[in-house]
Scaffold this motif. Structure first.
Motif, PDB file in Angstrom:
ATOM      1  N   LYS A  22       0.829  -1.219   0.000  1.00 43.18           N
ATOM      2  CA  LYS A  22       0.000   0.000   0.000  1.00 43.18           C
ATOM      3  C   LYS A  22       0.858   1.262   0.000  1.00 43.18           C
ATOM      4  CE  LYS A  22      -3.390   2.531   2.699  1.00 43.18           C
ATOM      5  NZ  LYS A  22      -4.044   2.643   3.997  1.00 43.18           N
ATOM      6  N   ASN A  23       1.906   1.267   0.809  1.00 40.83           N
ATOM      7  CA  ASN A  23       2.758   2.449   0.915  1.00 40.83           C
ATOM      8  C   ASN A  23       4.026   2.358   0.073  1.00 40.83           C
ATOM      9  OD1 ASN A  23       1.241   4.090   2.871  1.00 40.83           O
ATOM     10  ND2 ASN A  23       1.545   2.307   4.186  1.00 40.83           N
ATOM     11  N   ALA A  24       4.142   1.321  -0.739  1.00 44.31           N
ATOM     12  CA  ALA A  24       5.267   1.127  -1.665  1.00 44.31           C
ATOM     13  C   ALA A  24       6.623   1.220  -0.976  1.00 44.31           C
ATOM     14  CB  ALA A  24       5.185   2.124  -2.823  1.00 44.31           C
ATOM     15  N   LYS A  25       6.764   0.447   0.120  1.00 40.08           N
ATOM     16  CA  LYS A  25       8.052   0.421   0.810  1.00 40.08           C
ATOM     17  C   LYS A  25       8.359  -0.995   1.277  1.00 40.08           C
ATOM     18  CE  LYS A  25       6.322   1.815   5.356  1.00 40.08           C
ATOM     19  NZ  LYS A  25       6.484   2.766   6.448  1.00 40.08           N
ATOM     20  N   ALA A  26       9.634  -1.267   1.506  1.00 34.76           N
ATOM     21  CA  ALA A  26      10.071  -2.583   1.946  1.00 34.76           C
ATOM     22  C   ALA A  26      11.211  -2.430   2.943  1.00 34.76           C
ATOM     23  CB  ALA A  26      10.515  -3.417   0.756  1.00 34.76           C
ATOM     24  N   LYS A  27      11.332  -3.437   3.814  1.00 34.25           N
ATOM     25  CA  LYS A  27      12.408  -3.458   4.806  1.00 34.25           C
ATOM     26  C   LYS A  27      13.395  -4.554   4.410  1.00 34.25           C
ATOM     27  CE  LYS A  27      11.166  -3.214   9.070  1.00 34.25           C
ATOM     28  NZ  LYS A  27      10.700  -3.594  10.430  1.00 34.25           N
ATOM     29  N   LEU A  28      14.657  -4.181   4.356  1.00 30.72           N
ATOM     30  CA  LEU A  28      15.747  -5.044   3.919  1.00 30.72           C
ATOM     31  C   LEU A  28      16.452  -5.662   5.117  1.00 30.72           C
ATOM     32  CD1 LEU A  28      17.699  -5.770   1.479  1.00 30.72           C
ATOM     33  CD2 LEU A  28      18.933  -3.718   2.101  1.00 30.72           C
ATOM     34  N   GLY A  29      16.855  -6.921   4.974  1.00 33.53           N
ATOM     35  CA  GLY A  29      17.648  -7.587   6.000  1.00 33.53           C
ATOM     36  C   GLY A  29      18.752  -8.401   5.349  1.00 33.53           C
ATOM     37  N   TYR A  30      19.816  -8.667   6.109  1.00 35.51           N
ATOM     38  CA  TYR A  30      20.913  -9.477   5.579  1.00 35.51           C
ATOM     39  C   TYR A  30      21.761 -10.035   6.709  1.00 35.51           C
ATOM     40  CZ  TYR A  30      23.092  -4.852   6.019  1.00 35.51           C
ATOM     41  OH  TYR A  30      23.502  -3.623   6.469  1.00 35.51           O
ATOM     42  N   ALA A  31      22.474 -11.103   6.392  1.00 29.60           N
ATOM     43  CA  ALA A  31      23.409 -11.730   7.336  1.00 29.60           C
ATOM     44  C   ALA A  31      24.520 -12.374   6.509  1.00 29.60           C
ATOM     45  CB  ALA A  31      22.704 -12.779   8.172  1.00 29.60           C
ATOM     46  N   LEU A  32      25.724 -12.336   7.030  1.00 28.23           N
ATOM     47  CA  LEU A  32      26.880 -12.881   6.316  1.00 28.23           C
ATOM     48  C   LEU A  32      27.807 -13.571   7.307  1.00 28.23           C
ATOM     49  CD1 LEU A  32      28.476 -12.991   3.590  1.00 28.23           C
ATOM     50  CD2 LEU A  32      29.578 -10.870   4.297  1.00 28.23           C
ATOM     51  N   SER A  33      28.308 -14.723   6.924  1.00 27.87           N
ATOM     52  CA  SER A  33      29.267 -15.452   7.753  1.00 27.87           C
ATOM     53  C   SER A  33      30.482 -14.560   8.036  1.00 27.87           C
ATOM     54  CB  SER A  33      29.715 -16.713   7.017  1.00 27.87           C
ATOM     55  OG  SER A  33      30.773 -17.343   7.700  1.00 27.87           O
ATOM     56  N   ARG A  34      30.889 -14.538   9.283  1.00 28.48           N
ATOM     57  CA  ARG A  34      32.003 -13.684   9.712  1.00 28.48           C
ATOM     58  C   ARG A  34      33.264 -13.916   8.868  1.00 28.48           C
ATOM     59  NH1 ARG A  34      32.800 -10.880  14.650  1.00 28.48           N
ATOM     60  NH2 ARG A  34      30.870 -11.815  15.377  1.00 28.48           N
ATOM     61  N   ALA A  35      33.481 -15.127   8.413  1.00 28.47           N
ATOM     62  CA  ALA A  35      34.677 -15.446   7.620  1.00 28.47           C
ATOM     63  C   ALA A  35      34.717 -14.681   6.301  1.00 28.47           C
ATOM     64  CB  ALA A  35      34.730 -16.952   7.352  1.00 28.47           C
ATOM     65  N   PHE A  36      33.586 -14.108   5.886  1.00 32.12           N
ATOM     66  CA  PHE A  36      33.518 -13.417   4.593  1.00 32.12           C
ATOM     67  C   PHE A  36      33.300 -11.907   4.725  1.00 32.12           C
ATOM     68  CE2 PHE A  36      32.677 -17.815   3.841  1.00 32.12           C
ATOM     69  CZ  PHE A  36      33.408 -18.088   2.705  1.00 32.12           C
ATOM     70  N   TRP A  37      33.414 -11.387   5.937  1.00 34.74           N
ATOM     71  CA  TRP A  37      33.250  -9.954   6.159  1.00 34.74           C
ATOM     72  C   TRP A  37      34.362  -9.178   5.444  1.00 34.74           C
ATOM     73  CZ3 TRP A  37      31.963  -9.017  12.055  1.00 34.74           C
ATOM     74  CH2 TRP A  37      30.722  -9.568  12.345  1.00 34.74           C
ATOM     75  N   ASN A  38      34.056  -7.915   5.126  1.00 32.38           N
ATOM     76  CA  ASN A  38      35.024  -6.962   4.564  1.00 32.38           C
ATOM     77  C   ASN A  38      35.591  -7.363   3.207  1.00 32.38           C
ATOM     78  OD1 ASN A  38      34.851  -5.204   6.861  1.00 32.38           O
ATOM     79  ND2 ASN A  38      36.081  -6.708   7.971  1.00 32.38           N
ATOM     80  N   ARG A  39      34.783  -8.042   2.410  1.00 30.09           N
ATOM     81  CA  ARG A  39      35.212  -8.431   1.064  1.00 30.09           C
ATOM     82  C   ARG A  39      34.293  -7.855  -0.013  1.00 30.09           C
ATOM     83  NH1 ARG A  39      36.792 -14.809   1.578  1.00 30.09           N
ATOM     84  NH2 ARG A  39      37.948 -14.654   3.514  1.00 30.09           N
ATOM     85  N   GLY A  40      33.251  -7.125   0.399  1.00 26.91           N
ATOM     86  CA  GLY A  40      32.345  -6.517  -0.564  1.00 26.91           C
ATOM     87  C   GLY A  40      31.207  -7.402  -1.034  1.00 26.91           C
ATOM     88  N   HIS A  41      31.162  -8.653  -0.556  1.00 30.31           N
ATOM     89  CA  HIS A  41      30.112  -9.575  -0.992  1.00 30.31           C
ATOM     90  C   HIS A  41      28.716  -9.053  -0.663  1.00 30.31           C
ATOM     91  CE1 HIS A  41      33.138 -12.515  -1.929  1.00 30.31           C
ATOM     92  NE2 HIS A  41      33.471 -12.721  -0.670  1.00 30.31           N
TER      93      HIS A  41
END
Length: 115
Positions: A22-41
């Motif tokens: 109705k209000n044309a909006k969405a909420k985004l979520g994400y999770a990434l394994s710590r071993a892959f942090w800081n790589r831009g994935h």
């Protein structure tokens, strides 16, 4: 989100956790394994999800939140074109204590570019 090309194992996930048609909006979520942090994935994946939201779901606003101390998470939002909107004070209950969250959003008219 896909997996690690070398092992084929899932390394993270991202997508919309809610969609307000109705209000044309969405909420985004994400999770990434710590071993892959800081790589831009995650930034790359989040940009794709944002583009999908604007182009296919026709939302005007996409928002995401994180804990104020989670620098990695809010850097993903910033690198994905989202803008900091403020602190939602005592917004969530975690282990019996109310905690603040940082609110970020991107608006379609803001000139989103999927680089």
């Amino acid at each position: 989100m896909g997996g690690d090309k070398a092992t084929g194992k899932v390394i993270g996930t991202t997508g919309f956790i809610s969609w307000d048609i109705k209000n044309a909006k969405a909420k985004l979520g994400y999770a990434l394994s710590r071993a892959f942090w800081n790589r831009g994935h995650m930034t790359e994946a989040v940009k794709c999800v944002i583009a999908f939201g604007f182009e296919r779901m026709k939302v005007v606003r996409i928002e995401a939140r994180c804990h104020p101390e989670n620098t990695g998470s809010y850097r993903v939002m910033e690198k994905s074109g989202m803008e900091f909107e403020g602190i939602l004070r005592k917004h969530i209950l975690v282990k019996g204590a109310h905690e603040d969250v940082r609110m970020y959003a991107i608006i379609k008219e803001g000139g989103f570019q999927k680089n």
